[in-house]
Design an enzyme around this catalytic site. Structure first.
Site, PDB file in Angstrom:
ATOM      1  CD  GLU A 106       2.070 -12.605   1.805  1.00 38.40           C
ATOM      2  OE1 GLU A 106       1.862 -13.548   1.012  1.00 38.40           O
ATOM      3  OE2 GLU A 106       2.768 -11.613   1.497  1.00 38.40           O
ATOM      4  CG  ASP A 145      -0.272  -5.721   3.408  1.00 39.99           C
ATOM      5  OD1 ASP A 145       0.113  -4.554   3.313  1.00 39.99           O
ATOM      6  OD2 ASP A 145       0.004  -6.605   2.570  1.00 39.99           O
ATOM      7  NE  ARG A 182      10.487  -6.379  -2.638  1.00 40.52           N
ATOM      8  CZ  ARG A 182       9.888  -7.154  -3.514  1.00 40.52           C
ATOM      9  NH1 ARG A 182      10.555  -8.103  -4.131  1.00 40.52           N
ATOM     10  NH2 ARG A 182       8.611  -6.989  -3.807  1.00 40.52           N
ATOM     11  CB  THR A 189       6.505  -6.105   6.071  1.00 38.64           C
ATOM     12  OG1 THR A 189       5.340  -6.755   5.597  1.00 38.64           O
ATOM     13  CG2 THR A 189       7.126  -5.268   4.961  1.00 38.64           C
ATOM     14  CD  GLU A 221       7.612  -3.628  -3.044  1.00 36.25           C
ATOM     15  OE1 GLU A 221       8.421  -4.404  -2.507  1.00 36.25           O
ATOM     16  OE2 GLU A 221       6.403  -3.877  -3.179  1.00 36.25           O
TER      17      GLU A 221
HETATM   18  C1  DMJ Z   1       6.498  -8.820   0.450  1.00 33.81           C
HETATM   19  O1  DMJ Z   1       7.290  -7.988  -0.308  1.00 33.81           O
HETATM   20  C2  DMJ Z   1       6.169  -8.214   1.775  1.00 33.81           C
HETATM   21  O2  DMJ Z   1       5.756  -9.227   2.629  1.00 33.81           O
HETATM   22  C3  DMJ Z   1       5.106  -7.161   1.694  1.00 33.81           C
HETATM   23  O3  DMJ Z   1       4.739  -6.664   2.939  1.00 33.81           O
HETATM   24  C4  DMJ Z   1       3.889  -7.691   0.992  1.00 33.81           C
HETATM   25  N1  DMJ Z   1       4.113  -8.527  -0.079  1.00 33.81           N
HETATM   26  C5  DMJ Z   1       5.323  -9.214  -0.365  1.00 33.81           C
HETATM   27  C6  DMJ Z   1       5.212 -10.711  -0.427  1.00 33.81           C
HETATM   28  O4  DMJ Z   1       4.016 -11.211  -0.781  1.00 33.81           O
END
Ligand code: DMJ
Length: 588
Positions: free
Chosen positions: A482, A348, A219, A568, A215
């Site tokens: 998503e 994912d 982020r 992501t 995370e």
């Molecule tokens: C985000 O923090 C990122 O996209 C992560 O890869 C998966 N989930 C959350 C949002 O749903």
């Protein structure tokens, strides 16, 4: 320029019923007449062209006066993005010349009128320009965070206070760092400056606390890297590298597969206690590659790149059941844990990063490419299924048995498959585009089949249901991006207006059911007749959901895919050009 992209490309077909609310149209007509009057007055007053140019056109004079553009003196790499679009919400400044008060008054009146008409149109028609609306949504989310939770990780929009998730330990300001690039891209420069100032003065990684490596990487490191590449401000590069260095001890395991959790002060790591006998998680250790490649490039320290390339090596030595990657891997033994495979939660973004590693390397990373297309083939064979009524979905695999469930998280796969379709081996481009479109349709159905028109966390294809959540604990919606992300990719690759219409439906639902006075909130049950708020404005709502919405209604040359890949968390990172070793990321 503010409306140019939208007026040329707004959704074409609206449902006929949505145009029959006569009262609203009458009101709208009255407002339109009033706007015309105001504009007429402005034009007939002296010196009006100057005033108008400052408000409606992206004149260079206005630009110089109102935003903090790339700071060339700061630029470490000489890489700046020309975001090339505008989404300004407040550009005019009082002028000293005579008659200005009346003109300003009329102008403000006309803008107020426009705003009211906009609100009137909101539940009415997808023909309303959604681009400025996504900026207004961002403004509301950001202003609320600033007002009630400044410096906290996230906002509680209903109770109007800060919220701190333990994913970030005692690192603060997740929303600020996650939102930086969205603010920049939307040209909300005043807000971007305030955020930059906070990063300079208050963003502190010297904390004695345990954080989620994944995370914090997607982020914070991702957010800082993008802010650096977009603005050229040195502080973002410096902070990204500083944080990256603090994450390196996570790789001190017998295999080099990193721990999920790390104490930033002691450098001691461990895994989530619930994760299959102390395993590391595929979507976590597999989602460091893009950021770490950039960290090596920006710091001159090859260690970052070596760490993530070693993860590849470990994976490539392992036998994969049916060609699939299980979600759990023990970092001590280097063996798979429980055989659970998912393209949603836990798996994912590993697949996403294989493809994007290849794209970000200017298509030189052949290993990443092969791993991606092989994995996708295994997913197609073993997990992709069609429901009785023809909805394509990606199931989960547990020890060889399929669970016919698809997560909201899995819906990103539509966008990913579309992004990779062009490079698909054999003659598979068309086939993969069809798969991507099918997944987008299924995910849209998961929204359309709810009362609130927002998607559940997970939906099922068994027991006589299709694309519907059946378990109470899977009915929530936490402002996730998503589905809109997939609409954005599908729009860019096909220009089929339905993707903008679907995006517009999502905007309406967000405004109607998630917007509260103090920001935007997730909801606990998308099948309930009215929203029950969870009272969290997730930082990824500003980083991803609103950015993808904005890009869905922008022109294609805005952050073009040939130059940028999105991490992501939707933080754009430039392609590292193979032929320009000294200034690899020049962006047009
Ligand atoms: C985000 O923090 C990122 O996209 C992560 O890869 C998966 N989930 C959350 C949002 O749903």
């Amino acid at each position: 320029l503010l409306y140019r992209a939208v007026s040329g490309t707004r959704p074409k077909s609206a449902s006929p019923t949505s145009f029959r609310l006569t009262e609203k149209f009458i009101l709208l007509l009255v407002f339109s007449a009033f706007i015309t009057l105001c504009f007429g007055a402005i034009f007939f007053l002296p010196d009006s062209s100057k005033l108008l140019s400052g408000v409606f056109f992206h004149s260079s004079a206005v630009e110089t006066n109102t935003h903090t553009g790339p700071d060339s003196s700061d630029a470490g790499s000489g890489t700046h993005a020309n975001t090339g679009r505008t989404c300004k919400l407040h550009t005019e400044r009082p002028r000293p010349d005579g008659g200005i008060e009346l003109r300003t008054f009329l102008l403000l009146l006309s803008r107020l009128t426009l705003f009211i008409s906009h609100l009137l149109l909101l539940p009415l028609s997808p023909a309303t320009p959604p681009l400025p609306l996504s900026c207004q949504m961002m403004k509301h989310a950001w202003d609320s965070y600033k007002r009630y939770a400044w410096g906290s990780n996230e906002l509680r929009p209903v109770s109007k206070q800060g919220h701190s998730s333990n994913l970030f330990g005692s690192i603060k300001g997740a929303t600020i760092v996650d939102a930086l690039d969205t603010l920049y891209i939307m040209e909300m420069f005043e807000e971007f400056d305030a955020a930059t100032d906070w990063v300079e003065k208050s963003l502190d990684f010297n904390v004695n606390a345990e954080v989620s490596v994944f995370e914090v990487n997607i982020r914070f490191v991702g957010g800082l890297l993008s802010a650096y590449y977009l603005s050229g401000k040195e502080v973002f590069r410096r902070k990204a590298v500083e944080l990256g260095e603090k994450l390196l001890p996570a790789f001190k395991t017998p295999t080099g597969i990193p721990w999920a959790l790390l104490n930033l002060k002691s450098g001691i790591g461990r895994n989530w206690p619930w994760a299959s006998g102390g395993s590391s998680i595929l979507a976590e250790y597999g989602t460091l590659h893009l950021e770490f490649m950039h960290l090596s490039r920006l710091s001159g320290n090859p260690e970052f790149a070596q760490k993530v390339m070693n993860i590849r090596k470990v994976l490539n030595r392992l036998e994969k059941p049916q060609g699939l990657y299980p979600n759990y891997l023990n970092p001590n033994s280097g063996q798979w844990g429980q055989h659970h495979v998912s393209v949603g939660g836990l798996g994912d973004s590993f697949y996403e990063y294989l493809l994007k590693a290849w794209l970000m390397s200017d298509k030189t990373d052949e290993e990443g490419k092969k791993m991606y297309y092989d994995a996708l083939q295994a997913i197609e064979t073993n997990l992709m299924r069609k429901s009785t009524n023809g909805l394509t979905y990606i199931a989960e695999w547990k020890g060889g048995l399929l669970e016919h469930k698809m997560g909201h998280l899995t819906c990103f796969a539509g966008g990913m498959i579309a992004l990779g379709a062009d490079g698909a081996p054999g003659d598979k481009t068309g086939h993969q585009m069809e798969q991507a479109a099918e997944i987008a349709r299924t995910c849209h159905e998961s929204y359309a089949r709810t009362t609130l028109k927002l998607g559940p966390e997970a939906f099922r294809f068994d027991g006589g249901v299709e694309a519907i959540a059946t378990r109470q604990n899977e009915k929530y919606f936490i402002l996730r991006p998503e589905v809109i992300e997939t609409y954005m990719y599908m729009w860019r690759f096909t220009h089929d207006p339905k993707y903008r219409e679907w995006g517009w439906e999502a905007v309406q639902a967000l405004e109607q059911h998630c917007r509260v006075e103090g920001g935007y909130s997730g909801v606990r049950d998308v099948y309930a007749s009215s929203p029950n708020y969870d009272d969290v404005q997730q930082s990824f709502y500003l980083a991803e959901t609103l950015k993808y919405l904005y890009l869905l209604f922008s022109e294609d040359d805005h952050l073009p895919f040939e130059h940028w890949v999105f991490n992501t968390e939707a933080h754009p990172l430039p392609v590292i050009r193979k032929d320009k070793t000294d200034r690899p990321n020049e962006v047009e």
